[in-house]
Scaffold this motif. Structure first.
Motif, mmCIF file in Angstrom:
data_model
loop_
_atom_site.group_PDB
_atom_site.id
_atom_site.type_symbol
_atom_site.label_atom_id
_atom_site.label_comp_id
_atom_site.label_asym_id
_atom_site.label_seq_id
_atom_site.Cartn_x
_atom_site.Cartn_y
_atom_site.Cartn_z
ATOM 1 N N GLN A 50 -9.365 -2.246 2.180
ATOM 2 C CA GLN A 50 -9.703 -0.814 2.113
ATOM 3 C C GLN A 50 -8.459 0.010 1.826
ATOM 4 N N ARG A 51 -7.344 -0.360 2.458
ATOM 5 C CA ARG A 51 -6.105 0.389 2.232
ATOM 6 C C ARG A 51 -5.697 0.323 0.768
ATOM 7 N N GLN A 52 -5.824 -0.882 0.181
ATOM 8 C CA GLN A 52 -5.397 -1.000 -1.206
ATOM 9 C C GLN A 52 -6.298 -0.173 -2.122
ATOM 10 N N ASN A 81 -4.372 11.547 1.780
ATOM 11 C CA ASN A 81 -3.608 10.603 0.966
ATOM 12 C C ASN A 81 -4.006 10.711 -0.505
ATOM 13 N N VAL A 127 -7.244 9.538 5.028
ATOM 14 C CA VAL A 127 -7.530 8.937 3.733
ATOM 15 C C VAL A 127 -7.685 10.019 2.665
ATOM 16 N N PRO A 180 -4.928 5.500 7.739
ATOM 17 C CA PRO A 180 -4.710 4.174 7.148
ATOM 18 C C PRO A 180 -4.741 3.046 8.182
ATOM 19 N N ARG A 204 1.012 7.242 6.480
ATOM 20 C CA ARG A 204 0.264 6.837 7.680
ATOM 21 C C ARG A 204 -0.162 8.011 8.546
ATOM 22 N N LEU A 261 0.757 3.693 1.973
ATOM 23 C CA LEU A 261 -0.040 4.892 2.283
ATOM 24 C C LEU A 261 0.731 5.751 3.279
ATOM 25 N N LEU A 296 -7.975 1.184 8.782
ATOM 26 C CA LEU A 296 -8.651 0.516 7.669
ATOM 27 C C LEU A 296 -8.183 -0.931 7.554
ATOM 28 N N TYR A 301 0.796 -1.235 0.000
ATOM 29 C CA TYR A 301 0.000 0.000 0.000
ATOM 30 C C TYR A 301 0.830 1.288 0.000
ATOM 31 N N VAL A 328 -7.685 2.667 -1.195
ATOM 32 C CA VAL A 328 -7.215 4.051 -1.027
ATOM 33 C C VAL A 328 -5.992 4.273 -1.912
#
Lengths: 375, 300
Positions: free
Chosen positions: A141-143, A94, A91, A134, A87, A85, A137, A83, A145
């Motif tokens: 869900q993270r993927q 991001n 969201v 993140p 952190r 993301l 989630l 991911y 995002v």
């Protein structure tokens, strides 16, 4: 935007990760790079992204030579396996990141950035989670995002590195379907890397099978599965058996007898016979067939898998039958003959030797590995 | 991290009641736990709390008035100011060096990386006195560049620059050591993600790298600061002990102690200890305040 990879080479130190790879990707295509680990698929993806620079060769985005550009200038969307993301950002932040960091004259107004980020979250079905972090989630869900974040910059090409690799089987399946839908709706040229053949065959328009830093075959899932052009593809995609056979006067011999398959116009000599477990027919009374003792039998969903011992040093062969036809128990003798098969010949580079057995279909592959086939 | 709904259903009351009450495999007997706890606490009391208490008791032996008067002394006051000045210069320098070194080591492959990693540890493994002597050999009047410095009126030894150099050297590893494992664990994919989204190198550092390492960085800076203010050995060698000019707080403590001025010595010592305590309390308070965020940033 179409992406063309021309004679790309990449060496890490003195180890070649990619050796003279060329690939044409049409605009709007969904392409899978499939191969075992170490096959160079991720390296190829990172080269297209600009996260690595090639030792030689060029990459074109449309008509522009992208290999002269930095990763920032290429305007790509990259989705990482884990991911990646940010952190400490919500969201929403991001997803908005790629727009926020644009220089003033190319940056949309704050309100529009926010609206676009919210729209993308709706597209990936995460509306209402915009204020979460993140860590709050689930993996799936993270993927999503991460995908929304990559799409926010309206990328020339969307690149996904094992996007579902860190997720469990159930979520994987859902996200796979969902990614296909998103792709059909947005139409981004998309390249994704996977080592999961099921994922590649189900999801992609075309599959690029890679091994040891080279491309083995490029084709639609049907072509890849039904007409593998090399022993590697035969073995890597789906189940397959490989038997060492001999050619004699256009006939295929297994050990000391012909098995009823013909490859006319082939020179005599040893070769390898490849066939899939389900591409066989049972034969009563063996006048030219393969025969073996059943050593194991498993019921897998709607079919029965039988493991046959063909004797001596040969590895066991696996065949699939409808359950009612495989009623006989262990240690019964079964005679069969492949209905679809291919011959490949050993050697440094396996050379073309044969035509197809019977039917009219000509051999469509120019690859030097193909020897003979039948369907 | 994941709140697995099946986990709670497995531990349903019915099943729990059916199981015999066995202790977990990793738990020790009560006696063992008690012994370990008491040993640890006794050790802390003997070697940490007792000396600290002694310092404060000695400092306040003749009452708070004497304590304040001791700190108000001109030479002592100058020592306090010098210590704060040196720390104020050395800590930011090591902040920058530390981040740069950790960044280079954690995110790049280059020749001599192992060597650099070892070098960063050097100040930890070398006696501080030797660290100080290195600077005397480098800048002293018998050194190669000593005469040149002298002729240009540049004073390094027995002045603030020397003190700063010695402190920087001794406290160099703190920030880098704290950051290297953290940055290595985090890898480069966050940075790659930012770059692929079009962020410049500086934007990536500012918006992605720095927030990812800020807690480790803060911890490193606090430790670095504590050591910078408390450093004795290296500073002692390069200071020259000029009263009211090049004496830092630890040096002042020694001088006062040697002059049998115990109240003043312990008063300065108490102040130094207080600064260290404040550092620790600050760190703990921040950790409590932002515990959730710290935990999140250490996860993958």
């Amino acid at each position: 935007m179409d992406v063309r990879v021309h004679n790309i080479r990449k060496e890490f130190g003195r180890f070649p990760a990619l050796d003279d790879v060329s690939l044409d990707i049409r605009s709007g295509e969904l392409i899978a790079l499939l191969g075992p680990s170490g096959s160079g698929k991720t390296t190829l993806l990172r080269l297209v992204a600009g996260l690595e620079s090639p030792t030689g060769g060029t990459i074109f985005f449309g008509d522009e030579d992208a290999s002269q550009k930095t990763v920032q200038q290429r305007n790509i969307g990259f989705v990482f396996q884990h991911y990646a993301l940010f952190r400490h950002m919500t969201v929403l932040d991001n997803v908005a990141f790629g727009l926020k960091v644009r220089p003033g004259h190319r940056r949309p107004p704050a309100a529009e950035i926010r609206k676009r980020a919210l729209d993308l979250l709706e597209l990936v079905q995460l509306s209402g989670l915009d204020k979460r972090y993140p860590a709050q989630l689930s993996g799936g869900q993270r993927q999503r995002v991460a995908l929304a974040r990559a799409m926010a910059v309206e990328p020339n090409v969307l690149l996904l590195d094992e996007p579902f690799g860190a997720l469990d089987a159930q979520v994987r399946k859902e996200l796979r379907k969902w990614l296909r839908e998103i792709h059909d709706r947005t139409g981004h040229t998309t390249i994704f890397v996977t080592h999961d053949q099921e994922e590649a065959l189900e999801l992609a328009d075309r599959v690029v099978v890679m091994s040891k830093g080279a491309i083995e075959q490029v084709g639609t899932p049907d072509e890849i599965y039904d007409h593998p052009v090399s022993p590697f593809v035969y073995g890597f995609i789906g189940q397959s058996n490989c038997l060492a056979v001999t050619l004699q006067n256009g006939e295929i011999w297994f050990e000391d007898r012909p098995i009823g398959l013909r490859a006319p116009a082939e020179p005599d000599g040893p070769a390898n016979l490849h066939f899939r477990p389900h591409d066989i027919e049972l034969i009563d009374g063996c006048g030219g067939c393969l025969a073996g003792l059943v050593t194991a039998s498993r019921r897998v969903a709607g079919t029965r898998h039988l493991e046959l011992d063909l004797g001596r040093t040969h590895p066991p062969v696996e065949i699939e039958l409808p359950p009612e036809r495989a009623a006989a128990g262990d240690h019964s003798r079964i005679a069969f003959r492949p209905t679809k098969w291919k011959l490949f010949r050993d050697g440094e580079r396996q050379a073309v030797v044969a035509e197809a057995k019977s039917e009219s279909s000509p051999i469509e592959m120019q690859e030097p590995t193909l020897v003979a086939q039948a369907s | 991290m994941s709140h697995d709904p099946t986990a709670s259903s497995v531990a349903s009351p019915g099943r729990q009641a059916a199981l015999p009450q066995l202790a977990a495999a990793t738990s020790e007997s009560r006696l063992a736990r008690l012994t370990l706890t008491i040993t640890a606490l006794a050790f802390v009391a003997l070697f940490l709390l007792l000396p600290l208490a002694a310092v404060f008791t000695e400092a306040l032996r003749k009452g708070p008035a004497e304590f304040v008067a001791a700190l108000g002394d001109a030479e002592t006051f100058s020592a306090i100011r010098l210590t704060l000045t040196v720390a104020a210069i050395a800590v930011p320098l090591n902040l920058v060096f530390g981040v740069a070194a950790a960044w280079a080591i954690a995110k790049f492959e280059f020749k001599g990386k192992a060597f650099l990693t070892t070098l960063i540890d050097l100040p930890f493994s070398v006696s501080p006195v030797i660290s100080g002597l290195v600077f005397v050999l480098l800048f002293g009047s018998h050194s190669l560049i000593g005469p040149w410095l002298q002729s240009h009126g540049i004073q390094i030894l027995f002045a603030v620059p020397g003190l700063v150099l010695a402190t920087v050297f001794v406290t160099f590893p703190f920030v880098a050591r704290e950051l290297i494992p953290l940055m290595q664990e985090q890898g480069s994919s966050d940075e790659e993600a930012a770059l692929s989204l079009g962020a410049s190198g500086w934007q990536t550092f500012w918006h992605v790298t720095l927030p990812n390492i800020k807690w480790g960085l803060l911890y490193g800076v606090l430790l670095c600061n504590a050591r910078a203010m408390g450093e004795f050995g290296a500073v002692s060698v390069v200071s020259g002990h000029i009263r009211g000019e090049t004496n830092t707080m630890p040096l002042q403590v020694e001088i006062l102690y040697n002059e049998y001025n115990f109240v003043a010595a312990f008063a300065v010592a108490a102040l130094l200890a207080l600064l260290a305590l404040i550092t620790l309390i600050l760190k703990t308070a921040l950790e409590i305040r932002y515990s959730a965020e710290i935990a999140a940033s250490r996860r993958h």
